[in-house]
Motif scaffolding. Structure first.
Motif, PDB file in Angstrom:
ATOM      1  N   ASN A 157     -72.187   6.640  54.711  1.00  0.00           N
ATOM      2  CA  ASN A 157     -73.479   6.005  54.465  1.00  0.00           C
ATOM      3  C   ASN A 157     -74.385   6.844  53.574  1.00  0.00           C
ATOM      4  OD1 ASN A 157     -73.144   3.501  55.661  1.00  0.00           O
ATOM      5  ND2 ASN A 157     -73.580   4.300  57.691  1.00  0.00           N
ATOM      6  N   ILE A 194     -72.237   0.366  51.569  1.00  0.00           N
ATOM      7  CA  ILE A 194     -73.369   0.947  52.298  1.00  0.00           C
ATOM      8  C   ILE A 194     -74.396  -0.141  52.606  1.00  0.00           C
ATOM      9  CG2 ILE A 194     -75.317   2.562  52.102  1.00  0.00           C
ATOM     10  CD1 ILE A 194     -73.491   4.348  50.392  1.00  0.00           C
ATOM     11  N   PRO A 195     -74.935  -0.229  53.799  1.00  0.00           N
ATOM     12  CA  PRO A 195     -74.660   0.638  54.944  1.00  0.00           C
ATOM     13  C   PRO A 195     -73.460   0.147  55.740  1.00  0.00           C
ATOM     14  CG  PRO A 195     -76.409  -0.866  55.537  1.00  0.00           C
ATOM     15  CD  PRO A 195     -76.036  -1.157  54.089  1.00  0.00           C
TER      16      PRO A 195
END
Length: 72
Positions: A22, A33-34
């Motif tokens: 992350n 991400i995330p």
């Protein structure tokens, strides 16, 4: 993170691995991400973990999760 993107891997320290992913430290998976945890399984050995990872990747993460009744 799109529900259609799944990361499958094995590691010794899950929390640290997730933090690094992350933080964008792994270029090849930055697009997700995330990342959030959907499912994890503790294994008794690295070889067992590698076999499980291979099985998941062969089946496809989404189908594997569906087989476990983890519908996303």
């Amino acid at each position: 993170n799109s529900a259609s993107k799944f990361y499958t891997g094995q590691c010794e320290n899950f929390e640290e691995r997730l933090r690094r992913h992350n933080a964008g430290e792994t270029v090849s998976i930055k697009h997700g991400i995330p990342w959030t945890l959907v499912w994890k399984q503790e294994c008794s050995s690295r070889s067992e973990a590698m076999e499980l990872e291979k099985k998941i990747k062969a089946r496809g993460a989404k189908r594997f999760l569906h087989d476990l009744n983890i519908i996303l």
